[in-house]
Design an enzyme around this catalytic site. Structure first.
Site, mmCIF file in Angstrom:
data_model
loop_
_atom_site.group_PDB
_atom_site.id
_atom_site.type_symbol
_atom_site.label_atom_id
_atom_site.label_comp_id
_atom_site.label_asym_id
_atom_site.label_seq_id
_atom_site.Cartn_x
_atom_site.Cartn_y
_atom_site.Cartn_z
ATOM 1 N N SER A 1 4.318 -6.819 12.065
ATOM 2 C CA SER A 1 3.980 -5.468 13.623
ATOM 3 C C SER A 1 3.348 -6.028 13.934
ATOM 4 O O SER A 1 2.399 -5.468 14.268
ATOM 5 C CB SER A 1 3.887 -4.407 12.903
ATOM 6 N N HIS B 1 8.483 -7.334 14.164
ATOM 7 C CA HIS B 1 8.292 -5.675 15.157
ATOM 8 C C HIS B 1 8.107 -4.941 15.928
ATOM 9 O O HIS B 1 6.225 -5.277 16.594
ATOM 10 C CB HIS B 1 7.815 -5.701 13.238
ATOM 11 N N ASP C 1 6.763 -1.103 17.729
ATOM 12 C CA ASP C 1 6.387 0.237 17.736
ATOM 13 C C ASP C 1 6.286 0.359 19.161
ATOM 14 O O ASP C 1 5.380 0.327 19.654
ATOM 15 C CB ASP C 1 5.253 0.188 16.332
ATOM 16 N N MET D 1 6.153 3.978 20.550
ATOM 17 C CA MET D 1 5.731 5.547 20.625
ATOM 18 C C MET D 1 5.145 5.966 21.715
ATOM 19 O O MET D 1 4.674 5.520 22.589
ATOM 20 C CB MET D 1 4.882 4.711 20.133
ATOM 21 N N HIS E 1 11.334 -0.493 16.903
ATOM 22 C CA HIS E 1 11.250 0.610 15.816
ATOM 23 C C HIS E 1 11.137 2.363 17.103
ATOM 24 O O HIS E 1 9.996 2.121 17.465
ATOM 25 C CB HIS E 1 10.073 0.924 15.107
ATOM 26 N N MET F 1 10.474 5.737 17.915
ATOM 27 C CA MET F 1 9.296 6.674 17.999
ATOM 28 C C MET F 1 9.583 7.222 17.907
ATOM 29 O O MET F 1 8.706 7.624 19.127
ATOM 30 C CB MET F 1 7.908 6.169 16.779
ATOM 31 N N MET G 1 9.738 4.777 5.599
ATOM 32 C CA MET G 1 8.371 4.583 5.888
ATOM 33 C C MET G 1 7.781 4.344 5.299
ATOM 34 O O MET G 1 7.750 5.826 4.385
ATOM 35 C CB MET G 1 8.457 6.101 7.669
ATOM 36 N N ASP H 1 7.835 -0.096 5.904
ATOM 37 C CA ASP H 1 6.886 -0.086 7.422
ATOM 38 C C ASP H 1 6.033 0.792 7.083
ATOM 39 O O ASP H 1 6.148 1.793 6.480
ATOM 40 C CB ASP H 1 7.982 -0.134 8.417
HETATM 41 C C1 DX5 Z 1 3.329 2.703 11.869
HETATM 42 C C2 DX5 Z 1 4.384 1.837 12.229
HETATM 43 C C3 DX5 Z 1 4.263 0.520 11.715
HETATM 44 C C4 DX5 Z 1 3.254 -0.478 12.161
HETATM 45 C C5 DX5 Z 1 2.386 -1.254 10.560
HETATM 46 O O1 DX5 Z 1 3.627 4.058 12.169
HETATM 47 O O2 DX5 Z 1 5.868 2.041 12.797
HETATM 48 O O3 DX5 Z 1 5.314 -0.892 12.215
HETATM 49 O O4 DX5 Z 1 2.435 -1.479 12.496
HETATM 50 O O5 DX5 Z 1 1.374 -0.861 10.864
HETATM 51 P P1 DX5 Z 1 0.846 -1.355 9.491
HETATM 52 O O6 DX5 Z 1 1.210 -2.350 8.258
HETATM 53 O O7 DX5 Z 1 -0.969 -2.062 9.626
HETATM 54 O O8 DX5 Z 1 0.502 -0.429 8.571
HETATM 55 ZN ZN ZN Z 2 7.346 0.166 12.731
#
Ligand code: DX5
Ligand code: ZN
Length: 234
Positions: free
Chosen positions: A6, A31, A33, A35, A64, A66, A135, A173
């Site tokens: 990620s 991956h 993320d 946000m 992903h 969010m 999650m 994740d």
């Molecule tokens: C969390 C993200 C994850 C995050 C995981 O909100 O969706 O993808 O990067 O990170 P680690 O492996 O550090 O928990």
């Molecule tokens: Zn993620």
């Protein structure tokens, strides 16, 4: 088994170099993320960053979202080079049209379920999706601790897949490390998203190889942990 580092845990001061590390690591997916500061409190990066990274890698880009309003973001991320777009089941009535839209954009369709949300909510969509992301932390930040109570959700997702002869991948994740990944593999996960654990290693390739070896041959030690987590043992 798919390993997906990620990027959230990478050094944002040299993202190109970090992608090169992942390219050389033996991982299959990257991956990403996204946000929006609304669905989750934090803001990460947008389509411009994904578009900039796309020519630097042949990896599968797992995006992903969010985000509270992914409808306005699907096309920009598709054009930026996403291979798969994941939206959250918590978006309620918006989910069905979003899944269709992802499919119509020619991308692999992913659905995500947060820790407080019942896994039953994803059940109506199973035949429509290519990927189910469970999650294992509350989304929004990297570096959190794995929530063991999510293991039964993975087992349920794997049971549905078996019983209905479906083929969606099952990802985890959040807080995925060398120990919790084994628990997840035992429960039926096949895709392992990991930020802090993988990027925290000097040798990313060695870390990916180690993680793969562990999830492909789950250890006895891992099984013991799983029993404890599920309340079956000591
Ligand atoms: C969390 C993200 C994850 C995050 C995981 O909100 O969706 O993808 O990067 O990170 P680690 O492996 O550090 O928990
Ligand atoms: Zn993620």
């Amino acid at each position: 088994m798919i390993i997906a580092p990620s990027l959230l845990a990478a050094n944002f001061g040299r993202l190109g170099g970090e992608v090169a590390r992942v390219n050389a690591s033996g991982a299959e997916w990257l991956h990403l993320d996204i946000m929006d500061g609304h669905f989750v409190p934090y803001i990460s990066f947008g389509p411009v960053v994904v578009k900039t990274l796309r020519p630097l890698s042949r990896l599968f880009f797992d995006v992903h979202l969010m985000c509270s309003k992914p409808a306005i973001l699907l096309e920009p991320f598709a054009q930026a080079g996403a291979s798969q777009l994941n939206i959250h089941v918590e978006l309620g009535d918006a989910v069905t049209p979003l899944l269709w839209r992802i499919k119509s954009l020619g991308k692999r369709v992913g659905l995500v379920v947060n820790p407080p949300t019942s896994v039953a909510l994803v059940e109506p969509f199973l035949a429509q999706i290519d990927h189910l992301l469970i999650m294992t932390v509350n989304p929004g930040f990297g570096g959190q601790s794995f929530i063991y109570e999510m293991l039964p959700k993975i087992q349920q997702a794997a049971a549905w897949r078996r019983e209905r002869n479906l083929s969606y991948s099952i990802a985890v994740d959040g807080g995925v490390d060398f120990k919790t990944a084994v628990e997840c593999a035992h429960a039926g996960a096949d895709t392992f998203i990991s930020g802090t654990t993988l990027f925290g290693q000097r040798n990313l390739g060695a870390a990916v190889r180690k993680l793969r070896k562990l999830v492909e041959a789950p250890s006895l030690e891992g099984r013991g942990c799983h029993k404890r987590a599920a309340g079956e043992g000591s």
